[in-house]
Write an enzyme that holds these catalytic residues in place. Sequence first.
Site, PDB file in Angstrom:
ATOM      1  N   LYS A  15       0.841  -1.209   0.000  1.00 50.10           N
ATOM      2  CA  LYS A  15       0.000   0.000   0.000  1.00 50.10           C
ATOM      3  C   LYS A  15       0.873   1.255   0.000  1.00 50.10           C
ATOM      4  O   LYS A  15       0.643   2.161  -0.790  1.00 50.10           O
ATOM      5  CB  LYS A  15      -0.927   0.021   1.237  1.00 50.10           C
ATOM      6  CG  LYS A  15      -1.919  -1.136   1.281  1.00 50.10           C
ATOM      7  CD  LYS A  15      -2.940  -0.968   2.403  1.00 50.10           C
ATOM      8  CE  LYS A  15      -2.365  -1.055   3.798  1.00 50.10           C
ATOM      9  NZ  LYS A  15      -1.830  -2.395   4.172  1.00 50.10           N
ATOM     10  N   ARG A  90      -9.438   0.575   9.304  1.00 44.46           N
ATOM     11  CA  ARG A  90      -9.037  -0.810   9.534  1.00 44.46           C
ATOM     12  C   ARG A  90     -10.104  -1.593  10.284  1.00 44.46           C
ATOM     13  O   ARG A  90      -9.914  -2.766  10.545  1.00 44.46           O
ATOM     14  CB  ARG A  90      -7.758  -0.821  10.375  1.00 44.46           C
ATOM     15  CG  ARG A  90      -6.474  -0.992   9.553  1.00 44.46           C
ATOM     16  CD  ARG A  90      -5.371  -1.064  10.566  1.00 44.46           C
ATOM     17  NE  ARG A  90      -4.129  -1.634  10.220  1.00 44.46           N
ATOM     18  CZ  ARG A  90      -3.092  -0.995   9.694  1.00 44.46           C
ATOM     19  NH1 ARG A  90      -3.211   0.241   9.295  1.00 44.46           N
ATOM     20  NH2 ARG A  90      -1.948  -1.617   9.549  1.00 44.46           N
ATOM     21  N   ARG A 124      11.489  -6.162   4.548  1.00 40.87           N
ATOM     22  CA  ARG A 124      11.265  -4.733   4.301  1.00 40.87           C
ATOM     23  C   ARG A 124      12.254  -3.853   5.073  1.00 40.87           C
ATOM     24  O   ARG A 124      12.528  -4.099   6.243  1.00 40.87           O
ATOM     25  CB  ARG A 124       9.829  -4.395   4.726  1.00 40.87           C
ATOM     26  CG  ARG A 124       9.451  -2.941   4.562  1.00 40.87           C
ATOM     27  CD  ARG A 124       7.979  -2.772   4.430  1.00 40.87           C
ATOM     28  NE  ARG A 124       7.221  -3.067   5.646  1.00 40.87           N
ATOM     29  CZ  ARG A 124       5.902  -2.975   5.707  1.00 40.87           C
ATOM     30  NH1 ARG A 124       5.205  -2.625   4.646  1.00 40.87           N
ATOM     31  NH2 ARG A 124       5.264  -3.253   6.826  1.00 40.87           N
ATOM     32  N   ARG A 152      11.490  -1.732  10.566  1.00 38.37           N
ATOM     33  CA  ARG A 152      10.444  -1.372  11.522  1.00 38.37           C
ATOM     34  C   ARG A 152      10.413  -2.377  12.671  1.00 38.37           C
ATOM     35  O   ARG A 152      10.581  -3.566  12.446  1.00 38.37           O
ATOM     36  CB  ARG A 152       9.084  -1.366  10.825  1.00 38.37           C
ATOM     37  CG  ARG A 152       8.709  -0.015  10.281  1.00 38.37           C
ATOM     38  CD  ARG A 152       7.498  -0.078   9.409  1.00 38.37           C
ATOM     39  NE  ARG A 152       6.342  -0.690  10.058  1.00 38.37           N
ATOM     40  CZ  ARG A 152       5.126  -0.711   9.524  1.00 38.37           C
ATOM     41  NH1 ARG A 152       4.916  -0.160   8.335  1.00 38.37           N
ATOM     42  NH2 ARG A 152       4.119  -1.277  10.146  1.00 38.37           N
ATOM     43  N   ARG A 163      -0.160  -9.464  13.279  1.00 40.15           N
ATOM     44  CA  ARG A 163      -0.758  -8.441  12.422  1.00 40.15           C
ATOM     45  C   ARG A 163      -1.677  -9.075  11.387  1.00 40.15           C
ATOM     46  O   ARG A 163      -2.726  -8.524  11.050  1.00 40.15           O
ATOM     47  CB  ARG A 163       0.346  -7.599  11.754  1.00 40.15           C
ATOM     48  CG  ARG A 163       1.011  -6.665  12.760  1.00 40.15           C
ATOM     49  CD  ARG A 163       2.335  -6.135  12.269  1.00 40.15           C
ATOM     50  NE  ARG A 163       2.209  -5.248  11.140  1.00 40.15           N
ATOM     51  CZ  ARG A 163       3.236  -4.934  10.349  1.00 40.15           C
ATOM     52  NH1 ARG A 163       4.434  -5.448  10.563  1.00 40.15           N
ATOM     53  NH2 ARG A 163       3.052  -4.111   9.350  1.00 40.15           N
TER      54      ARG A 163
HETATM   55  P1  AMP Z   1       0.888   0.268   9.263  1.00 41.23           P
HETATM   56  O1  AMP Z   1       2.085   1.125   9.058  1.00 41.23           O
HETATM   57  O2  AMP Z   1      -0.308   0.752   8.500  1.00 41.23           O
HETATM   58  O3  AMP Z   1       1.167  -1.200   9.050  1.00 41.23           O
HETATM   59  O4  AMP Z   1       0.490   0.416  10.811  1.00 41.23           O
HETATM   60  C1  AMP Z   1       1.382   0.016  11.840  1.00 41.23           C
HETATM   61  C2  AMP Z   1       0.607  -0.196  13.131  1.00 41.23           C
HETATM   62  O5  AMP Z   1      -0.030   1.030  13.538  1.00 41.23           O
HETATM   63  C3  AMP Z   1      -0.537  -1.208  13.068  1.00 41.23           C
HETATM   64  O6  AMP Z   1      -0.095  -2.543  13.253  1.00 41.23           O
HETATM   65  C4  AMP Z   1      -1.434  -0.727  14.217  1.00 41.23           C
HETATM   66  O7  AMP Z   1      -0.908  -1.094  15.472  1.00 41.23           O
HETATM   67  C5  AMP Z   1      -1.322   0.790  14.083  1.00 41.23           C
HETATM   68  N1  AMP Z   1      -2.339   1.350  13.160  1.00 41.23           N
HETATM   69  C6  AMP Z   1      -2.118   1.980  11.966  1.00 41.23           C
HETATM   70  N2  AMP Z   1      -3.271   2.379  11.402  1.00 41.23           N
HETATM   71  C7  AMP Z   1      -4.258   1.976  12.246  1.00 41.23           C
HETATM   72  C8  AMP Z   1      -5.681   2.071  12.207  1.00 41.23           C
HETATM   73  N3  AMP Z   1      -6.320   2.646  11.171  1.00 41.23           N
HETATM   74  N4  AMP Z   1      -6.376   1.543  13.246  1.00 41.23           N
HETATM   75  C9  AMP Z   1      -5.752   0.965  14.288  1.00 41.23           C
HETATM   76  N5  AMP Z   1      -4.423   0.827  14.394  1.00 41.23           N
HETATM   77  C10 AMP Z   1      -3.674   1.335  13.378  1.00 41.23           C
END
Ligand code: AMP
Length: 207
Positions: A15, A90, A124, A152, A163
């Site tokens: 994404k 999400r 990554r 990360r 996840r």
């Molecule tokens: P991402 O970079 O989108 O993979 O997000 C990393 C982490 O941030 C996720 O595993 C969640 O813990 C948190 N996170 C990001 N976006 C959301 C969301 N829309 N709702 C809840 N938690 C989020």
Amino acid sequence: MAGSIVLFGPPGAGKGTQATRIVELTGKPQVSTGDMLRAAVSAGTELGIEAKGYMDSGHLVPDQVIIGLIEERLMEPDATNGVLFDGFPRTVPQAEALASITQVSAVISIEVPDGDIVDRIVGRRMDPDTGDIYNISFKPPPPEIEHRLIQRKDDTEETVRNRLETYHEQTEPLGSWYGSRGLLIPVDGCGTIAEVGDAVTSAVINL
Ligand code: AMP
């Protein structure tokens, strides 16, 4: 095109990588809740302190926290003509809240099977100077910047499994939620970055 676009898909679907292309095509700013939360964690804000535990363990940050963050972001002047959401919504409650604050015109769903995701995520790496994302297997970085790349904290094999489980339980149902509203555009996320990019481009230009 008026309204916002949502980039939907499992963690590691690409994404963030494909978002760059949609931003170039539409001029809409990218709004990544993951990036916003990571910035809050680095800055040590109250939000960051609250979010960190959830993020490190691969669980979702509570809906009210995320919705508050998005409400604030959408008040910025660059959001007037819609934005590109990456990693948001999400959960169904997040999507319902979003529907009450702004118009979503399309949801581009990047589809990748679970079997491919662990390798993608564990390989990554990110360049902290530019924000560019690499993968040691699929998109190797130039050797001269290799030393400064970071991984990360939640991109470990164990956290990826959490996840993915969280994704299937809480996020995947959103696909049919948006599908039943006629907004879902599926894109095969299994090709090369360029191939997926072409599919995303044709989805966006046909909106
Ligand atoms: P991402 O970079 O989108 O993979 O997000 C990393 C982490 O941030 C996720 O595993 C969640 O813990 C948190 N996170 C990001 N976006 C959301 C969301 N829309 N709702 C809840 N938690 C989020």
